[in-house]
Design an enzyme around this catalytic site. Structure first.
Site, PDB file in Angstrom:
ATOM      1  N   LYS A  35       0.852  -1.203   0.000  1.00 41.43           N
ATOM      2  CA  LYS A  35       0.000   0.000   0.000  1.00 41.43           C
ATOM      3  C   LYS A  35       0.882   1.245   0.000  1.00 41.43           C
ATOM      4  O   LYS A  35       0.617   2.208  -0.728  1.00 41.43           O
ATOM      5  CB  LYS A  35      -0.903   0.018   1.232  1.00 41.43           C
ATOM      6  N   GLU A 151     -18.304   4.333  11.977  1.00 38.35           N
ATOM      7  CA  GLU A 151     -18.413   4.858  10.617  1.00 38.35           C
ATOM      8  C   GLU A 151     -19.524   4.105   9.883  1.00 38.35           C
ATOM      9  O   GLU A 151     -19.636   2.902  10.021  1.00 38.35           O
ATOM     10  CB  GLU A 151     -17.064   4.652   9.915  1.00 38.35           C
ATOM     11  N   LEU A 254     -33.973  -3.746   0.017  1.00 41.64           N
ATOM     12  CA  LEU A 254     -35.017  -4.725  -0.259  1.00 41.64           C
ATOM     13  C   LEU A 254     -34.873  -5.211  -1.701  1.00 41.64           C
ATOM     14  O   LEU A 254     -35.841  -5.614  -2.317  1.00 41.64           O
ATOM     15  CB  LEU A 254     -36.385  -4.063  -0.025  1.00 41.64           C
ATOM     16  N   CYS A 264     -17.938  -6.326   5.301  1.00 38.42           N
ATOM     17  CA  CYS A 264     -18.642  -5.815   6.494  1.00 38.42           C
ATOM     18  C   CYS A 264     -19.843  -6.658   6.903  1.00 38.42           C
ATOM     19  O   CYS A 264     -19.806  -7.317   7.944  1.00 38.42           O
ATOM     20  CB  CYS A 264     -19.076  -4.377   6.251  1.00 38.42           C
ATOM     21  N   ARG A 333     -13.765  -9.065  -1.358  1.00 39.55           N
ATOM     22  CA  ARG A 333     -13.830  -9.785  -0.083  1.00 39.55           C
ATOM     23  C   ARG A 333     -15.233 -10.393   0.085  1.00 39.55           C
ATOM     24  O   ARG A 333     -16.222  -9.692  -0.041  1.00 39.55           O
ATOM     25  CB  ARG A 333     -13.525  -8.840   1.092  1.00 39.55           C
TER      26      ARG A 333
HETATM   27  C1  UGA Z   1     -22.239  -1.656   4.738  1.00 39.69           C
HETATM   28  C2  UGA Z   1     -23.230  -0.661   5.379  1.00 39.69           C
HETATM   29  O1  UGA Z   1     -24.259  -0.363   4.436  1.00 39.69           O
HETATM   30  C3  UGA Z   1     -22.514   0.629   5.776  1.00 39.69           C
HETATM   31  O2  UGA Z   1     -23.432   1.515   6.435  1.00 39.69           O
HETATM   32  C4  UGA Z   1     -21.369   0.277   6.722  1.00 39.69           C
HETATM   33  O3  UGA Z   1     -20.628   1.429   7.081  1.00 39.69           O
HETATM   34  C5  UGA Z   1     -20.443  -0.713   6.038  1.00 39.69           C
HETATM   35  O4  UGA Z   1     -21.168  -1.900   5.661  1.00 39.69           O
HETATM   36  C6  UGA Z   1     -19.344  -1.061   7.000  1.00 39.69           C
HETATM   37  O5  UGA Z   1     -19.638  -1.676   8.022  1.00 39.69           O
HETATM   38  O6  UGA Z   1     -18.198  -0.635   6.798  1.00 39.69           O
HETATM   39  P1  UGA Z   1     -21.073  -1.832   2.330  1.00 39.69           P
HETATM   40  O7  UGA Z   1     -20.664  -3.204   2.751  1.00 39.69           O
HETATM   41  O8  UGA Z   1     -20.053  -0.905   1.778  1.00 39.69           O
HETATM   42  O9  UGA Z   1     -21.746  -1.039   3.567  1.00 39.69           O
HETATM   43  O10 UGA Z   1     -22.172  -1.987   1.192  1.00 39.69           O
HETATM   44  P2  UGA Z   1     -23.753  -2.034   1.084  1.00 39.69           P
HETATM   45  O11 UGA Z   1     -24.143  -1.057   0.051  1.00 39.69           O
HETATM   46  O12 UGA Z   1     -24.425  -1.959   2.393  1.00 39.69           O
HETATM   47  O13 UGA Z   1     -23.965  -3.492   0.459  1.00 39.69           O
HETATM   48  C7  UGA Z   1     -23.621  -4.667   1.166  1.00 39.69           C
HETATM   49  C8  UGA Z   1     -24.028  -5.885   0.384  1.00 39.69           C
HETATM   50  O14 UGA Z   1     -25.447  -6.030   0.371  1.00 39.69           O
HETATM   51  C9  UGA Z   1     -23.595  -5.897  -1.074  1.00 39.69           C
HETATM   52  O15 UGA Z   1     -23.122  -7.177  -1.410  1.00 39.69           O
HETATM   53  C10 UGA Z   1     -24.878  -5.584  -1.836  1.00 39.69           C
HETATM   54  O16 UGA Z   1     -24.883  -6.124  -3.134  1.00 39.69           O
HETATM   55  C11 UGA Z   1     -25.911  -6.263  -0.952  1.00 39.69           C
HETATM   56  N1  UGA Z   1     -27.279  -5.705  -1.059  1.00 39.69           N
HETATM   57  C12 UGA Z   1     -27.525  -4.427  -0.686  1.00 39.69           C
HETATM   58  C13 UGA Z   1     -28.301  -6.524  -1.522  1.00 39.69           C
HETATM   59  O17 UGA Z   1     -28.096  -7.707  -1.852  1.00 39.69           O
HETATM   60  N2  UGA Z   1     -29.574  -6.013  -1.581  1.00 39.69           N
HETATM   61  C14 UGA Z   1     -29.855  -4.738  -1.204  1.00 39.69           C
HETATM   62  O18 UGA Z   1     -31.041  -4.346  -1.264  1.00 39.69           O
HETATM   63  C15 UGA Z   1     -28.812  -3.925  -0.755  1.00 39.69           C
END
Ligand code: UGA
Length: 432
Positions: A35, A151, A254, A264, A333
């Site tokens: 990095k 965060e 949803l 995460c 990941r």
């Molecule tokens: C998630 C949380 O949304 C953040 O608020 C949090 O800060 C972050 O984890 C963390 O703990 O650092 P992130 O993992 O970046 O954020 O992404 P998301 O947009 O929440 O999506 C997570 C997963 O859920 C993805 O694989 C996405 O494709 C899936 N997803 C999301 C669905 O399958 N359906 C949905 O309706 C929404």
């Protein structure tokens, strides 16, 4: 203010660049050689929309620097943000806190004046308390306060989420300086109307894991409904939309499909169960096992669907569009897409994958897949095309163009993101 960000991964780089944007002087600390080499070359080790521009802007403005030295950091900073990873432990559901512990162990003995440490990493409830005790033991004639400031940024919209958050949460010990320090750090955001919530550290830690567990539950809930819809011949997208229009439910998180992945949600759900067990409250969170199982079941189902679409996976040629765990990032990941691609390959098919940003990371993790430079190239000679990450460029693919390249016109819409009519009109079998 002079802010130090310890750990320059997805969270740390975004936080560092955004704090510089708010007008602070920021020092990022990273110990990983690869990095550091990228930072030295003026690039970032990750892809995140708008982040490299912001990072470069503040390297040039002089408000942002990166170092490998904890000595520099300890001497320079007034406020220290912990932004290192808390992955799942090997062979265990619990979070691996070794990087968070290492930050405290490396930093605190070097501090020569009073300091406030604000933790941003997602940690099990009780961690801030333990780290505060550890910091007390290690501090040499100085007062080191540990508070937690979780965060909530999402990859893909990390910069906007940091500069325009829904809320700021700070978990502090009574009588300390951490609340005042956090108010000063985030003054422009608070002035713009961002709710600023002050709690005790345990509550702040739980706000974060509760939010992620709830989002995961919502996703698995609609994916369970998707299975019932598929058995009953109903349209899960229409169900989700109609249900989500109820303001008490909402349409966000949803979206049915291949389920959640990334660094995460999966590990946070598991760490939440593990911590509840340690606290003697395991029973009330057993439903999270179902949330996890439904989510992992979506991957198995996708492999099965691919087998049905091909007749047999052995000898089949499969095009996989998307390997990132979600669009607009290069993160693989615990990516459902890469996991499915790998399983299909291991069961005898030849998989050719394409992703706009995540191929390099995917290749490191899964070097035996074939990787193409474009979506069209990945589809060349395919028996079935799987859309596993809903990148914008896949939504506008022309099914006629792609149809001219494949061996058989069969598409599986793993993210329920394609226009079914367009594909069936172009002579494709469409599977979800
Ligand atoms: C998630 C949380 O949304 C953040 O608020 C949090 O800060 C972050 O984890 C963390 O703990 O650092 P992130 O993992 O970046 O954020 O992404 P998301 O947009 O929440 O999506 C997570 C997963 O859920 C993805 O694989 C996405 O494709 C899936 N997803 C999301 C669905 O399958 N359906 C949905 O309706 C929404």
């Amino acid at each position: 203010m002079r802010l130090t960000v310890l750990g320059m991964g997805y969270l740390g780089i975004t936080h560092a660049a955004c704090m510089a944007e708010l007008g602070h002087d920021v020092l990022g600390v990273e110990v990983d050689e690869d990095k550091l080499a990228k930072f030295a070359a003026g690039t970032l080790p990750i892809y995140e929309p708008g982040l490299e521009e912001l990072y470069r802007k503040h390297i040039e403005s002089g408000r942002l620097r990166v170092t490998a030295s904890y000595e520099d950091a300890a001497e320079w900073g007034d406020v220290f943000f912990v932004a290192v990873g808390t992955p799942q432990k090997d062979g265990d559901f619990a979070a691996d806190l070794r990087y968070v512990d290492a930050v405290i162990d490396s930093l605190v003995p070097l501090l020569r004046r009073d300091a406030v440490i604000l933790g941003k990493s997602t940690v099990p409830v009780g961690t801030a308390h333990q780290l505060a005790n550890r910091a007390d033991e290690l501090a040499k004639d100085v007062t080191v306060e540990v508070a937690w400031n979780p965060e909530f940024l999402r990859e893909g919209s990390a910069v906007a989420d940091t500069l325009r958050p829904d809320r700021l949460v700070v978990g502090v010990q009574p009588g300390g300086r951490a609340e005042a320090v956090a108010r000063e750090v985030y003054a422009p955001l608070i002035a713009a109307g961002t709710p600023f919530l002050v709690t005790d550290p345990a509550t702040a830690e739980l706000v974060k894991v509760t939010a992620n567990a709830f989002l995961a539950t919502k996703i698995s809930f609609i994916n369970a409904v998707a299975e019932v819809c598929s058995a009953a011949g109903a349209d899960v997208k229409a169900v989700a939309n109609a249900v989500g229009l109820d303001a008490r439910i909402g349409t966000a998180y949803l979206h049915p499909g291949l389920g959640f992945g990334g660094g995460c949600l999966p590990k946070d759900v598991r760490a939440f169960m593990a911590r509840a067990g340690e606290l003697g409250a395991a029973d009330v969170l057993t439903f999270l096992r179902e949330v996890d199982a439904i989510n992992m079941g979506r991957r198995t189902r996708m492999v099965q669907l691919c087998r049905e679409a091909c007749g047999s996976l052995s000898g089949a040629r499969v095009a996989v569009l998307g390997v990132a765990y979600k669009p607009d990032c290069d993160d693989v990941r615990d990516s459902p897409a890469l996991n499915v691609a790998g399983q299909i390959q291991l069961q005898g098919a030849t998989v050719t994958a394409y992703d706009p940003k995540a191929i390099e990371n995917a290749r490191n993790l899964f070097p035996t897949l074939r990787y193409a430079d474009t979506a069209a190239e990945a589809c060349e000679g395919a028996d079935v095309v799987l859309v596993l990450t809903e990148w914008d460029e896949f939504l506008v693919l022309d099914p006629r163009d792609i149809g001219a390249r494949v061996r058989r016109r069969a598409v599986i819409d793993g993210r329920m993101c394609l226009d079914k009519r367009q594909w069936t009109d172009a002579g494709w079998e469409y599977w979800i």
